[in-house]
Design a protein around this motif. Structure first.
Motif, PDB file in Angstrom:
ATOM      1  N   ALA A 166      33.238  42.832  41.679  1.00 58.06           N
ATOM      2  CA  ALA A 166      34.503  42.808  41.611  1.00 58.06           C
ATOM      3  C   ALA A 166      35.374  43.168  42.502  1.00 58.06           C
ATOM      4  CB  ALA A 166      34.858  43.560  40.165  1.00 58.06           C
ATOM      5  N   TRP A 167      35.151  44.327  43.252  1.00 57.54           N
ATOM      6  CA  TRP A 167      35.646  44.918  44.338  1.00 57.54           C
ATOM      7  C   TRP A 167      35.875  43.830  45.428  1.00 57.54           C
ATOM      8  CZ3 TRP A 167      34.344  46.113  49.367  1.00 57.54           C
ATOM      9  CH2 TRP A 167      35.162  46.763  49.964  1.00 57.54           C
ATOM     10  N   VAL A 168      34.459  43.303  45.840  1.00 61.86           N
ATOM     11  CA  VAL A 168      34.491  42.506  46.995  1.00 61.86           C
ATOM     12  C   VAL A 168      35.014  41.097  46.759  1.00 61.86           C
ATOM     13  CG1 VAL A 168      32.365  41.392  46.220  1.00 61.86           C
ATOM     14  CG2 VAL A 168      32.652  41.580  48.694  1.00 61.86           C
ATOM     15  N   GLU A 169      34.955  40.812  45.438  1.00 57.76           N
ATOM     16  CA  GLU A 169      35.867  39.493  45.281  1.00 57.76           C
ATOM     17  C   GLU A 169      37.605  39.886  45.441  1.00 57.76           C
ATOM     18  OE1 GLU A 169      34.845  37.987  41.437  1.00 57.76           O
ATOM     19  OE2 GLU A 169      32.837  37.355  42.018  1.00 57.76           O
ATOM     20  N   SER A 312      48.533  42.536  43.204  1.00 54.33           N
ATOM     21  CA  SER A 312      48.275  41.869  41.964  1.00 54.33           C
ATOM     22  C   SER A 312      47.236  41.072  42.049  1.00 54.33           C
ATOM     23  CB  SER A 312      49.793  41.164  41.645  1.00 54.33           C
ATOM     24  OG  SER A 312      49.803  39.845  42.569  1.00 54.33           O
ATOM     25  N   ILE A 313      46.416  40.806  43.157  1.00 54.02           N
ATOM     26  CA  ILE A 313      45.386  39.921  43.413  1.00 54.02           C
ATOM     27  C   ILE A 313      44.269  40.566  42.440  1.00 54.02           C
ATOM     28  CG2 ILE A 313      43.710  38.983  44.986  1.00 54.02           C
ATOM     29  CD1 ILE A 313      46.083  38.613  46.880  1.00 54.02           C
ATOM     30  N   VAL A 314      43.429  39.868  41.928  1.00 56.63           N
ATOM     31  CA  VAL A 314      42.291  40.374  41.275  1.00 56.63           C
ATOM     32  C   VAL A 314      41.231  39.555  41.557  1.00 56.63           C
ATOM     33  CG1 VAL A 314      40.897  40.565  38.875  1.00 56.63           C
ATOM     34  CG2 VAL A 314      43.474  40.863  39.056  1.00 56.63           C
ATOM     35  N   GLY A 315      40.792  38.320  41.662  1.00 56.59           N
ATOM     36  CA  GLY A 315      39.777  37.609  42.298  1.00 56.59           C
ATOM     37  C   GLY A 315      39.754  37.028  43.475  1.00 56.59           C
TER      38      GLY A 315
END
Length: 623
Positions: A166-169, A312-315
Motif C-alpha cells: 500500500a505504501w509503495v502504491e 489525499s492520494i491513496v493509490g
C-alpha cells in the motif's frame, strides 16, 4: 577397295586415342557429378539439422530470456512461487503498457537487492509500481528502482504501518502527481530525495514532495534538495535568533506553512528590506535557506493546496493513467507476440532444458574417455583428420572439374564472340566500303559541279569583257560622228549660201501655213490681251490729243470676227487656259479642215506655291 593411307591414319587415330580419351573424360565428369551430388546432399542434411536447431532456439528464445532473468532473482533467495507470480506480473505489464517483460524482472532483482525481506506479493507490487512510475515520468526503470529503495529506507516506518504494498502504491501515485503538477520528471525527484537523505524523515512525505516540487519549477532536483536540506538543518537555531518558535509542544517541527506564516508576519516577504534578509540569513546560517524561504513566500496558499492534494492520494491510479496515455500500441502488439512465445516456450522449456542438459553432460563423458584411453583418442583423431582430408581432396577435384568446365564454356564463348566479331567486322567493312564509295561519288560530283560553275563564271566574265569592248568601240565611233556633225553644222551656219535658201523656205512655209497659224493664234488669249492693251493705250493717247482744240483723231476700233466668237475681255485673257486637261498632262492635237495637224506636245498644269487647288475640278468648271 582399300582406303587411302591418310584417311586410314585418321580413322585409326580416332579409334585408338580419341574414343578412349572421351570415355575417360566422361567417367571423370560422372565421378565429379556424383561427388558433388553427395556433397550437396550431405550439406543439405547438415543445413537442415542446423536450421531446425536454430528455429527451435529462436522459438524458445523469449522463454530462455525470461528464465535467465528469473534465475537472477532466484539467486537472491526468492521462492519459486514468488518467481512464478513475478513472471505473470511481468507478462501483464508487457501486455498492458508495451514494455519489456525481461526488463521488468531485472528491475525486481534491483528492488530485492535494495529492500531485503520482501515477500512474493510485495516484490511484485514494488516492481510493478516502479516500472509504471518509470513509464509515467519518462524515467528509466533503474533510476526509479533506486528511488524506491531510497524512499523505502527513509520512510520505512510509515511503510511498515501502512503495509509495504500500500505504501509503495501511494508513493507512486504521489510522485506521478507531483511530476504532473510541477512540470518535473521522475529523475529530478529521485535526485532531490537522494540528496536530501535522512533529513527527509523529519517532515511528512507529502510536505517534502510539495516543497521540492515547487523548488524544481525554477531549478534542478539536486539544487532543490540542497536548499531544503539547509533550511531543515538551520531551523532549530534560527527560531531563537529570530525570536520565533518552529516546533510544537512535543518538540516536533511545525509544518512548513506555519513556519512561513510566522516569518512573513514578522519580516514580510523578504523582498525589499535588505536588513531583514540579512537577519534571516544569519539566523539560518545559510543563504540557501533564505532562497527557499523567499521562493515559497511568493505563493504560500499554492504550496498549502499542493500539500493537501498530495496528502489525499491513496493509490497509484494517476501513475497508471499517465503511463497508459504514453503507451505505443505497436509496441504492445510486438510485446504480445513476445509474451505468447514466452508462455508456450515456458511450457516445454523444462523438457528442452533436460534434453540440452544431457547433451551438455555428454561432454563430461567425452573428457573421461579421452583421459582414460589416450591412444584410442589419438587414432580416432587421425581417422577424423583422414576423413576431412578425403573430403578436402574431393572438394579440390570437384573444383578442378568445375574450373575445366568453366574454361570450356569461356573458350566457347570466346570463339563464338570472335566469330561474331569477324562477321560484324565483315559487315562493317562492307558498310564502310559502301559509305566510302558514296562519299567518293559525292566528292566527284561536287568537284564536277564546282568546275562547271567555274567555267560558266569564266564564260560570263569573257562575254562581259567582250560587251564592254564593243560598247567602247561604238561609243568612240558615235563620238567621232557627233564631232563631224557639229563641225558640219558650224560650217553650214558660217556659209551665207545656207541662209538664203533657208529664208526662202521659211517665207514659203509661213505663206503656206498662214491660215493655220492665224487660226491657232486666235485661240491664244494672251495675244488678244496684248492687242487690247495696245489698243487701249493708243486710244488713251488719242483721247488726250483730242482735247487740244482743232485736233480730232479717230480711235482704233478692232472689228470682231464672227468666226472667232465674242472678243475675249482682258480679265478673261489672264485666267487659266480653259481646257479639260487631266493631272499630269496629255497629248493635244489641233487640226483644221485641210487635214493638217500641229502637235503641241505634253502640257503640264501646276498650282502656285502655297495654294491648294483641285486642278481637274477647276479646269472642268472653266471648260
Amino acid at each position: 577397295m582399300s582406303l587411302p593411307a591418310p584417311l586410314m591414319f585418321t580413322v585409326g587415330l580416332i579409334d585408338q586415342i580419341t574414343r578412349p580419351i572421351a570415355k575417360i573424360s566422361q567417367g571423370l565428369s560422372g565421378l565429379a557429378s556424383n561427388y558433388q551430388a553427395g556433397t550437396m546432399q550431405m550439406a543439405s542434411g547438415i543445413g537442415g539439422i542446423a536450421a531446425s536447431g536454430y528455429a527451435l532456439q529462436n522459438a524458445l528464445m523469449p522463454a530462455i530470456e525470461m528464465d535467465r532473468a528469473l534465475g537472477g532473482v532466484k539467486s537472491l533467495g526468492v521462492e519459486q512461487d514468488a518467481l512464478k507470480q513475478l513472471a505473470n506480473t511481468s507478462y501483464d505489464y508487457a501486455l498492458q503498457y508495451g514494455k519489456s517483460a525481461t526488463e521488468f524482472v531485472n528491475s525486481a532483482y534491483q528492488i530485492q537487492s535494495a529492500i531485503a525481506g520482501l515477500n512474493g506479493n510485495d516484490l511484485s507490487a514494488f516492481t510493478k509500481a516502479g516500472n509504471v512510475l518509470a513509464a509515467a515520468t519518462k524515467a528509466d526503470a533503474e533510476t526509479i528502482t533506486d528511488y524506491m529503495g531510497t524512499m523505502y529506507g527513509i520512510f520505512k516506518n510509515d511503510a511498515k504501518k501502512m503495509g509495504d504494498g500500500a505504501w509503495v502504491e501511494r508513493l507512486t501515485g504521489m510522485t506521478a502527481t507531483a511530476v504532473k503538477v510541477f512540470k518535473t520528471d521522475g529523475k529530478k525527484m529521485a535526485d532531490a530525495f537522494s540528496g536530501l537523505g535522512a533529513k527527509a524523515g523529519l517532515v511528512p512525505l507529502e510536505e517534502q514532495m510539495a516543497v521540492l516540487g515547487t523548488l524544481q519549477t525554477t531549478m534542478q532536483g539536486g539544487e532543490s534538495a540542497t536548499k531544503y536540506k539547509a533550511f531543515l538543518a538551520g531551523a532549530g537555531k534560527a527560531q531563537k535568533a529570530l525570536g520565533l518558535s518552529f516546533v510544537d509542544s512535543n518538540g516536533k517541527m511545525l509544518p512548513m506553512i506555519n513556519i512561513l506564516e510566522k516569518i512573513k508576519g514578522k519580516y514580510g516577504d523578504l523582498s525589499t528590506v535588505q536588513a531583514d534578509i540579512d537577519k534571516v540569513t544569519s539566523a539560518f546560517g545559510s543563504g540557501e535557506a533564505t532562497d527557499l524561504i523567499q521562493l515559497l513566500l511568493k505563493d504560500v496558499d499554492g504550496l498549502k493546496a499542493s500539500i493537501n492534494s498530495l496528502g489525499s492520494i491513496v493509490g497509484m491510479e494517476q501513475a497508471e493513467k499517465m503511463a497508459k496515455d504514453m503507451t505505443d500500441q505497436s509496441q504492445r502488439l510486438a510485446q504480445s507476440w513476445w509474451v505468447i512465445r514466452a508462455a508456450f516456450g515456458s511450457a516445454i522449456l523444462p523438457a528442452f532444458n533436460d534434453f540440452v542438459k544431457k547433451i551438455a553432460d555428454m561432454g563430461t563423458s567425452v573428457i573421461w574417455f579421452t583421459q582414460t584411453f589416450p591412444n584410442i583418442t589419438k587414432w580416432l583423431g587421425y581417422l577424423g583428420v583422414a576423413m576431412l582430408s578425403v573430403v578436402a581432396i574431393g572438394g579440390i577435384f570437384t573444383a578442378a572439374i568445375g574450373g575445366w568446365k568453366m574454361a570450356k564454356v569461356a573458350w566457347t564463348a570466346v570463339t563464338k564472340t570472335a566469330t561474331w566479331a569477324k562477321k560484324a567486322f565483315t559487315i562493317a567493312s562492307m558498310k564502310s566500303l559502301a559509305v566510302t564509295s558514296i562519299e567518293t561519288v559525292m566528292t566527284w560530283g561536287m568537284v564536277a559541279a564546282t568546275k562547271a560553275v567555274t567555267i560558266a563564271l569564266w564564260l560570263g566574265n569573257a562575254a562581259s569583257k567582250a560587251w564592254a569592248f564593243s560598247t567602247g568601240i561604238l561609243t568612240g565611233a558615235f563620238g567621232v560622228l557627233r564631232t563631224a556633225v557639229v563641225a558640219l553644222n558650224i560650217a553650214a551656219l558660217a556659209n551665207p549660201l545656207f541662209w538664203i535658201p533657208a529664208a526662202i523656205v521659211a517665207v514659203g512655209a509661213l505663206i503656206y501655213y498662214w491660215d493655220d497659224l492665224t487660226a491657232a493664234m486666235s485661240e491664244w488669249g494672251w495675244i488678244k490681251a496684248l492687242g487690247e492693251m495696245f489698243d487701249s493705250t493708243i486710244n488713251g493717247i488719242i483721247d488726250a490729243l483730242n482735247m487740244i482744240p482743232g485736233v480730232n483723231i479717230h480711235s482704233i476700233v478692232r472689228s470682231s470676227d464672227t468666226s472667232m466668237g465674242t472678243p475675249t475681255p482682258l480679265l478673261s485673257a489672264i485666267t487659266p487656259v480653259t481646257a479639260n486637261v487631266p493631272k499630269g498632262g496629255q497629248q493635244i492635237t489641233s487640226s483644221n479642215t485641210q487635214s493638217k495637224s500641229t502637235t503641241v506636245g505634253t502640257v503640264n498644269v501646276y498650282p502656285s506655291k502655297g495654294e491648294d487647288i483641285n486642278i481637274p475640278a477647276y479646269l472642268e468648271m472653266h471648260s
